[in-house]
Enzyme design. Structure first.
Site, PDB file in Angstrom:
ATOM      1  N   ARG A 220       0.829  -1.203   0.000  1.00  0.00           N
ATOM      2  CA  ARG A 220       0.000   0.000   0.000  1.00  0.00           C
ATOM      3  C   ARG A 220       0.869   1.261   0.000  1.00  0.00           C
ATOM      4  NH1 ARG A 220      -4.092  -3.476   2.684  1.00  0.00           N
ATOM      5  NH2 ARG A 220      -3.025  -3.612   4.680  1.00  0.00           N
ATOM      6  N   PHE A 236     -12.120  -3.663  -5.967  1.00  0.00           N
ATOM      7  CA  PHE A 236     -12.082  -4.674  -4.904  1.00  0.00           C
ATOM      8  C   PHE A 236     -11.406  -4.068  -3.668  1.00  0.00           C
ATOM      9  CE2 PHE A 236     -11.254  -6.487  -9.116  1.00  0.00           C
ATOM     10  CZ  PHE A 236     -12.376  -7.273  -9.308  1.00  0.00           C
ATOM     11  N   ASP A 259     -16.328  -1.900  -4.210  1.00  0.00           N
ATOM     12  CA  ASP A 259     -16.365  -3.262  -3.690  1.00  0.00           C
ATOM     13  C   ASP A 259     -17.817  -3.731  -3.688  1.00  0.00           C
ATOM     14  OD1 ASP A 259     -14.226  -5.107  -2.038  1.00  0.00           O
ATOM     15  OD2 ASP A 259     -16.287  -5.506  -1.424  1.00  0.00           O
ATOM     16  N   ALA A 287     -17.976  -5.436  -8.447  1.00  0.00           N
ATOM     17  CA  ALA A 287     -16.761  -4.891  -9.041  1.00  0.00           C
ATOM     18  C   ALA A 287     -16.553  -5.389 -10.468  1.00  0.00           C
ATOM     19  CB  ALA A 287     -15.556  -5.242  -8.168  1.00  0.00           C
ATOM     20  N   ASP A 307      -7.061  -5.580  -6.926  1.00  0.00           N
ATOM     21  CA  ASP A 307      -6.718  -6.539  -5.868  1.00  0.00           C
ATOM     22  C   ASP A 307      -7.908  -7.474  -5.654  1.00  0.00           C
ATOM     23  OD1 ASP A 307      -5.445  -7.860  -3.820  1.00  0.00           O
ATOM     24  OD2 ASP A 307      -5.840  -6.315  -2.317  1.00  0.00           O
ATOM     25  N   CYS A 347      -3.658 -13.072  -5.228  1.00  0.00           N
ATOM     26  CA  CYS A 347      -3.435 -13.787  -3.976  1.00  0.00           C
ATOM     27  C   CYS A 347      -3.688 -15.281  -4.145  1.00  0.00           C
ATOM     28  CB  CYS A 347      -4.304 -13.207  -2.864  1.00  0.00           C
ATOM     29  SG  CYS A 347      -6.085 -13.355  -3.162  1.00  0.00           S
TER      30      CYS A 347
END
Length: 403
Positions: A220, A236, A259, A287, A307, A347
Site C-alpha cells: 500500500r 475490490f 467493492d 466490481a 486486488d 493472492c
C-alpha cells in the site's frame, strides 16, 4: 552431517524409496504417496518420526491419515522432539522476529505466526491491538491448542484469544473448527489498529473476516508513491486499505473505491472519516460488472488498483483463474490514460509469478499498450517466504506503467 538414527519409543512412518529427498531438504509436507507404512500405534494427531527406506531418521512430524498431507514436519533434529517446550520455543522465535522488525506494538496489526514460514505448519496467529486471532488449519495444531494458548499467554498476555478456521482447509484436514472465543472477551465494539499513520477499524466479533488484510501493508505504501496528483480507481477495495494510502500518503487528487460488499464499503467510509480523508469516495457495486460499465462509458483514470479475491484454491482450476486475471487486467488497462499506473495483484497461491506475468504479457499484446513493470512485490514482511517451502509465497503485486 552425521547420519541420524531413529530413537526408540516414537512410532515410525517409513518412506518409500526415493521419496525422502525433498523431506531431507526440509519441505514440511509429506504426502500420502510418500509412505510405505505408518505404525498403527500412531493415532491421527500423534507425533511420528519419519524414516527413510534405508533406516535413516528424516524428521519429526504429526500424522493425519485423513489428509492428503499425511504428515506435517516440524523438526529435522533427532535431538529436538516435539515436546510442549518445542512449540513454545517456535512461537517465541516467531514473535521475537516481529518485534525485531518493529511490527509488534500496542496498536499494531501484524501476523505473529505465518504457518510453514515460521515452522508451525497449520497455524496462523494474527495480532490486532492486544487481541489475538488464531487460524487453525491442521489437526496437528488443533490437538495442541492448550499448549499454544498457554504459550501465547506467557509470551504476550493478550486481552483475548479467539479462533477461526477456513472451511475448505478444514475439510481437507478432516477437522471441524467453530469460530469461538478461547480466552478473555472479544470487544463487541470496533477496535482500531494503526498502519503507516492511518487508523483502521476492525470488528473482531464479526465472524470469519476481521475486515483487514495485513499482507498488503508495505505494498500500500509502495503503490502510494506513484499517485501524487492522480485520479485513482481502487477495484475490490474492501475496507479501503489501498484507497486511504493513495489519498493520505500518496497525495492522489481523487480516489474512487469499489467493492461488492455493503459492509466493506461502510467500513471504508468510516475509515476515511476517522482519518480526515475527504478526497476518497466509495461505492458498493459488483466490481466485475462495474469494470465493464466504466470501460463502456469511456471513463479514464491516471491509476488503477486491482486486488481481486482469490480466483482458485486448487491447481485444477488454474486455466480458469488465468482467464479471469486476463479479463480483469485487460479492462483495467483500458481505463488508464497513457502513462498511467497499474497496481495489479494476485493472492491465488496456485498461480505462479511467471504465470501472472505472462497474463500481463497477453494483456499488453491484445491491447496494443506497452506495460512496463516498475516493481514486483510480495506479501508484507510478517508473511515471509520459507525458502524450503515455496508455497509460502502466494501474493504477487506488480506496479506497472502503461503507455
Amino acid at each position: 552431517m552425521a547420519q541420524q538414527l531413529p530413537v526408540e519409543g516414537i512410532p515410525k512412518a517409513v518412506l518409500l524409496p526415493r521419496k525422502a529427498q525433498p523431506l531431507y531438504g526440509r519441505h514440511p509436507w509429506a504426502l500420502h504417496s510418500a509412505f510405505d507404512k505408518i505404525d498403527s500405534s500412531a493415532a491421527d494427531g500423534d507425533v511420528v518420526q519419519l524414516v527413510g527406506d534405508h533406516g535413516r531418521f528424516v524428521a519429526y512430524g504429526v500424522v493425519n491419515r485423513k489428509s492428503r498431507i499425511n504428515a506435517r514436519l516440524y523438526s529435522w533434529n533427532v535431538d529436538e522432539p516435539l515436546t510442549d517446550d518445542f512449540w513454545k520455543r517456535k512461537l517465541a522465535a516467531a514473535i521475537d522476529g516481529r518485534r525485531q522488525l518493529g511490527l509488534f506494538h500496542e496498536n499494531a496489526g501484524c501476523r505473529l505466526v505465518y504457518s510453514e514460514a515460521d515452522g508451525l505448519s497449520g497455524l496462523i496467529v494474527d495480532y490486532f491491538a492486544g487481541h489475538v486471532v488464531l487460524q487453525v488449519n491442521a489437526l496437528a495444531m488443533e490437538k495442541r491448542l492448550d499448549v499454544i494458548v498457554a504459550a501465547l499467554n506467557e509470551l504476550i498476555a493478550p486481552k483475548s484469544i479467539s479462533m477461526r478456521g477456513e472451511a475448505g482447509v478444514q475439510k481437507a484436514e478432516g477437522i471441524t473448527i467453530e469460530p469461538q472465543v478461547l480466552q478473555g472477551e472479544v470487544p463487541s465494539e470496533p477496535i482500531f489498529i494503526s498502519e503507516n499513520g492511518i487508523e483502521f477499524e476492525l470488528d473482531l466479533s464479526g465472524g470469519q473476516k476481521t475486515g483487514f488484510y495485513l499482507d498488503q501493508r508495505e505494498n500500500r505504501v509502495a503503490a502510494a508513491r506513484y499517485f501524487s496528483g492522480r485520479r485513482v480507481l481502487d477495484m475490490f477495495c474492501y475496507s479501503g486499505g489501498f484507497s486511504l494510502a493513495a489519498a493520505k500518503l500518496g497525495g492522489a487528487s481523487e480516489v474512487i473505491g469499489i467493492d461488492g460488499s455493503d459492509r466493506a464499503i461502510e467500513l471504508a467510509r468510516r475509515n476515511a472519516e476517522r482519518n480526515g480523508i475527504t478526497n476518497a469516495r466509495f461505492e458498493s457495486v459488483d466490481a466485475f460488472d462495474h469494470l465493464k460499465t466504466l470501460v463502456d462509458a469511456g471513463e479514464k483514470f491516471d491509476a488503477v488498483i486491482l486486488d481481486p479475491p482469490k480466483f482458485t484454491k486448487t491447481r485444477r482450476n488454474i486455466n480458469e483463474a488465468l482467464k479471469a486475471y486476463y479479463h480483469v487486467n485487460r479492462q483495467g488497462v483500458a481505463l488508464l490514460n497513457p502513462g498511467g499506473i497499474l497496481v495489479t495483484c494476485s493472492c491465488s497461491g496456485n498461480v505462479s509469478r511467471d504465470d501472472f506475468q505472462m497474463t500481463l504479457l497477453g494483456v499488453a499484446q491484445k491491447s496494443g499498450r506497452d506495460i512496463q513493470i516498475l516493481e514486483q512485490r510480495s506479501a508484507a514482511i510478517d508473511h515471509p517466504t520459507l525458502i524450503t517451502c515455496p508455497e509460502t509465497q502466494y501474493l504477487k503485486c506488480f506496479i506497472c506503467r502503461v503507455e
